[in-house]
Design an enzyme around this catalytic site. Structure first.
Site, PDB file in Angstrom:
ATOM      1  N   ASN A  87      10.387   3.055  83.167  1.00 51.57           N
ATOM      2  CA  ASN A  87       9.837   2.295  82.045  1.00 51.57           C
ATOM      3  C   ASN A  87      10.034   3.056  80.740  1.00 51.57           C
ATOM      4  O   ASN A  87       9.882   4.278  80.682  1.00 51.57           O
ATOM      5  CB  ASN A  87       8.362   1.923  82.267  1.00 51.57           C
ATOM      6  CG  ASN A  87       7.464   3.084  82.631  1.00 51.57           C
ATOM      7  OD1 ASN A  87       7.900   4.025  83.294  1.00 51.57           O
ATOM      8  ND2 ASN A  87       6.213   3.016  82.224  1.00 51.57           N
ATOM      9  N   GLU A  89       8.705   2.828  76.983  1.00 51.75           N
ATOM     10  CA  GLU A  89       7.729   2.192  76.099  1.00 51.75           C
ATOM     11  C   GLU A  89       8.160   2.330  74.640  1.00 51.75           C
ATOM     12  O   GLU A  89       9.054   3.116  74.310  1.00 51.75           O
ATOM     13  CB  GLU A  89       6.353   2.816  76.340  1.00 51.75           C
ATOM     14  CG  GLU A  89       5.869   2.559  77.760  1.00 51.75           C
ATOM     15  CD  GLU A  89       4.452   3.024  78.034  1.00 51.75           C
ATOM     16  OE1 GLU A  89       3.892   3.796  77.212  1.00 51.75           O
ATOM     17  OE2 GLU A  89       3.907   2.612  79.078  1.00 51.75           O
ATOM     18  N   CYS A  98      10.119  -2.509  81.447  1.00 50.21           N
ATOM     19  CA  CYS A  98       9.681  -1.956  82.732  1.00 50.21           C
ATOM     20  C   CYS A  98      10.837  -1.272  83.462  1.00 50.21           C
ATOM     21  O   CYS A  98      12.010  -1.574  83.227  1.00 50.21           O
ATOM     22  CB  CYS A  98       9.157  -3.065  83.636  1.00 50.21           C
ATOM     23  SG  CYS A  98       7.663  -3.866  83.055  1.00 50.21           S
ATOM     24  N   GLU A 100      11.850  -1.680  86.545  1.00 50.77           N
ATOM     25  CA  GLU A 100      12.672  -2.605  87.344  1.00 50.77           C
ATOM     26  C   GLU A 100      13.754  -3.227  86.480  1.00 50.77           C
ATOM     27  O   GLU A 100      14.908  -3.364  86.888  1.00 50.77           O
ATOM     28  CB  GLU A 100      11.800  -3.723  87.939  1.00 50.77           C
ATOM     29  CG  GLU A 100      10.741  -3.247  88.915  1.00 50.77           C
ATOM     30  CD  GLU A 100       9.414  -2.911  88.251  1.00 50.77           C
ATOM     31  OE1 GLU A 100       9.420  -2.381  87.121  1.00 50.77           O
ATOM     32  OE2 GLU A 100       8.375  -3.171  88.869  1.00 50.77           O
ATOM     33  N   CYS A 136       5.774  -6.595  87.812  1.00 52.42           N
ATOM     34  CA  CYS A 136       5.080  -7.576  86.972  1.00 52.42           C
ATOM     35  C   CYS A 136       5.812  -8.923  87.014  1.00 52.42           C
ATOM     36  O   CYS A 136       6.926  -9.034  87.545  1.00 52.42           O
ATOM     37  CB  CYS A 136       4.981  -7.065  85.538  1.00 52.42           C
ATOM     38  SG  CYS A 136       6.519  -7.256  84.591  1.00 52.42           S
ATOM     39  N   CYS A 139       9.355  -9.032  85.472  1.00 55.37           N
ATOM     40  CA  CYS A 139      10.345  -8.371  86.344  1.00 55.37           C
ATOM     41  C   CYS A 139      10.675  -9.246  87.553  1.00 55.37           C
ATOM     42  O   CYS A 139      11.819  -9.277  88.004  1.00 55.37           O
ATOM     43  CB  CYS A 139       9.836  -6.999  86.783  1.00 55.37           C
ATOM     44  SG  CYS A 139       9.863  -5.807  85.434  1.00 55.37           S
TER      45      CYS A 139
END
Ligand code: THU
Length: 183
Positions: A87, A89, A98, A100, A136, A139
């Site tokens: 990830n 940010e 993210c 993934e 999430c 994703c």
């Protein structure tokens, strides 16, 4: 020589239900997911999970301190190389991506389109309940874009549990009502 194992994805049957309300019928749709069997290579899954754990150490997560790693093999890559993600940010929080999706976008940019298996490892939630270390919704939808049916694309979720590889799901079980444009 790696040994394959037959993985059984059990059938899921949900019956429909309709409730009449003064403003019209409300329906809970039914969805039957048939049993599926697929050959997996536990050694490859183990290597992928280790790669996901290592990738989490390279996350850029100064805002949440929640580091996630992902490792991905594409079914249409004859070399079955491993694409990594973590990830990343951003100070503008919506700019965050993210783990993934960083892995999937790398594989897509390299020209591959069909996910074989994606491993994900949430370093700060390794022993938490499944919902706290599962991909999430965004994703899942991005996974759906590059998922195939036969053999089914799989997600391996690290449980951090000694003697376990983790939880494994295909798209039908991960995102049963994935949005599809034009069917
Ligand atoms: N995160 C992921 O990398 N993957 C997920 O599926 C869930 C959330 C990241 C995004 C954010 O950087 C941090 O975890 C906390 O939400």
């Amino acid at each position: 020589m790696s040994r394959t194992v037959e993985l059984v994805l059990p059938a899921v049957a949900r019956s429909a239900a309709a409730t009449e309300t003064p403003l019209g019928r409300l329906t809970v749709p039914s969805r039957a997911i048939p049993e599926r069997r697929v050959l997996i290579d536990p050694e490859e899954l183990g290597r992928l999970r280790a790669a996901a754990r290592a990738a989490a150490t390279r996350a850029h997560a100064p805002y949440s301190s929640f580091t996630v790693g992902a490792a991905l093999i594409m079914a249409d890559d004859p070399d079955r190389r491993v694409f990594l993600g973590a990830n990343v940010e951003n100070a503008s929080l919506g700019g965050t991506i993210c783990a993934e999706r960083t892995a999937i976008t790398q594989a897509a940019a390299a020209g591959y389109r069909r996910i074989a298996v994606l491993a994900v490892s949430c370093a700060q939630a390794l022993h938490a309940r499944l919902a706290d270390r599962s991909p999430c919704g965004i994703c899942r939808q991005v996974f759906a874009e590059f998922a195939s049916d036969a053999p089914p694309s799989l997600v391996l979720i690290d449980s951090g549990e000694e003697g376990a590889l983790g939880e494994i799901l295909d798209l039908d079980r991960l995102l049963p009502y994935a949005f599809r444009l034009n069917g």
